[in-house]
Scaffold this motif. Structure first.
Motif, PDB file in Angstrom:
ATOM      1  N   LYS A  37      20.219 101.803 -59.959  1.00 15.96           N
ATOM      2  CA  LYS A  37      21.131 101.946 -58.821  1.00 15.96           C
ATOM      3  C   LYS A  37      20.511 102.816 -57.738  1.00 15.96           C
ATOM      4  CE  LYS A  37      25.365 101.433 -61.497  1.00 15.96           C
ATOM      5  NZ  LYS A  37      26.647 102.067 -61.881  1.00 15.96           N
ATOM      6  N   GLU A  68      24.728  93.114 -47.117  1.00 18.61           N
ATOM      7  CA  GLU A  68      25.726  93.035 -48.181  1.00 18.61           C
ATOM      8  C   GLU A  68      25.814  91.622 -48.757  1.00 18.61           C
ATOM      9  OE1 GLU A  68      29.427  95.585 -48.336  1.00 18.61           O
ATOM     10  OE2 GLU A  68      29.025  95.557 -46.191  1.00 18.61           O
ATOM     11  N   THR A  84      21.590  93.358 -55.784  1.00 16.85           N
ATOM     12  CA  THR A  84      23.021  93.307 -55.476  1.00 16.85           C
ATOM     13  C   THR A  84      23.395  94.488 -54.587  1.00 16.85           C
ATOM     14  OG1 THR A  84      23.524  94.497 -57.531  1.00 16.85           O
ATOM     15  CG2 THR A  84      23.701  92.090 -57.586  1.00 16.85           C
ATOM     16  N   GLN A  86      26.882  96.735 -53.662  1.00 18.11           N
ATOM     17  CA  GLN A  86      28.287  97.031 -53.878  1.00 18.11           C
ATOM     18  C   GLN A  86      28.979  97.377 -52.566  1.00 18.11           C
ATOM     19  OE1 GLN A  86      25.738  98.395 -56.022  1.00 18.11           O
ATOM     20  NE2 GLN A  86      26.205  96.550 -57.169  1.00 18.11           N
ATOM     21  N   SER A  87      28.210  97.916 -51.638  1.00 11.23           N
ATOM     22  CA  SER A  87      28.714  98.278 -50.310  1.00 11.23           C
ATOM     23  C   SER A  87      27.496  98.498 -49.411  1.00 11.23           C
ATOM     24  CB  SER A  87      29.561  99.557 -50.384  1.00 11.23           C
ATOM     25  OG  SER A  87      28.747 100.674 -50.688  1.00 11.23           O
ATOM     26  N   GLU A  90      25.551 101.361 -51.102  1.00 15.45           N
ATOM     27  CA  GLU A  90      25.237 101.294 -52.527  1.00 15.45           C
ATOM     28  C   GLU A  90      24.637  99.943 -52.892  1.00 15.45           C
ATOM     29  OE1 GLU A  90      28.511 102.255 -55.084  1.00 15.45           O
ATOM     30  OE2 GLU A  90      29.172 103.867 -53.772  1.00 15.45           O
TER      31      GLU A  90
END
Length: 113
Positions: A37, A68, A84, A86-87, A90
């Motif tokens: 992450k 995004e 990926t 998430q926002s 992030e």
């Protein structure tokens, strides 16, 4: 952290710092899915980039980048990795099936363009 420069036509520059948070080093089992992450604190940085630096190398290899929405991958990295978001602040890099060839340092970066 990342340091960005904004320079005007009179060579006067404004420096701003953005703090990034990333996972600590991991030791993982082969053939497992691994998630790394990354987050930062600036919602104006719309694009997130992921890089790989293999041991004994001074160069960084771009894995891919994205907003995004759908990510863009370099070469055949899409077969090995999944990006990926998430926002805006992030994101995550997933190694689909880890093996010895994935042993490296992974970096995330962000940009307005």
């Amino acid at each position: 952290f990342s340091i960005g420069n904004t320079c005007g036509h009179l060579e006067k520059c404004q420096v701003s710092a953005v703090t990034f948070q990333q996972f600590p080093p991991q030791i993982v089992k082969e053939k497992t899915e691994v998630h790394i992450k990354c987050s930062h604190g600036d919602s104006s940085l719309l694009i997130m980039y992921w890089y790989q630096q293999k041991q004994d190398s001074t160069s960084l290899t771009l894995i891919g980048f994205g907003y995004e929405a759908a990510p863009n991958y370099e070469g055949d990295f899409e077969q090995q990795f999944k990006l990926t978001r998430q926002s805006i602040t992030e994101g995550a890099l997933t190694i689909k099936k880890a093996d010895q060839s994935h042993s490296a340092v992974y970096f995330c970066a962000a940009s307005t363009q």
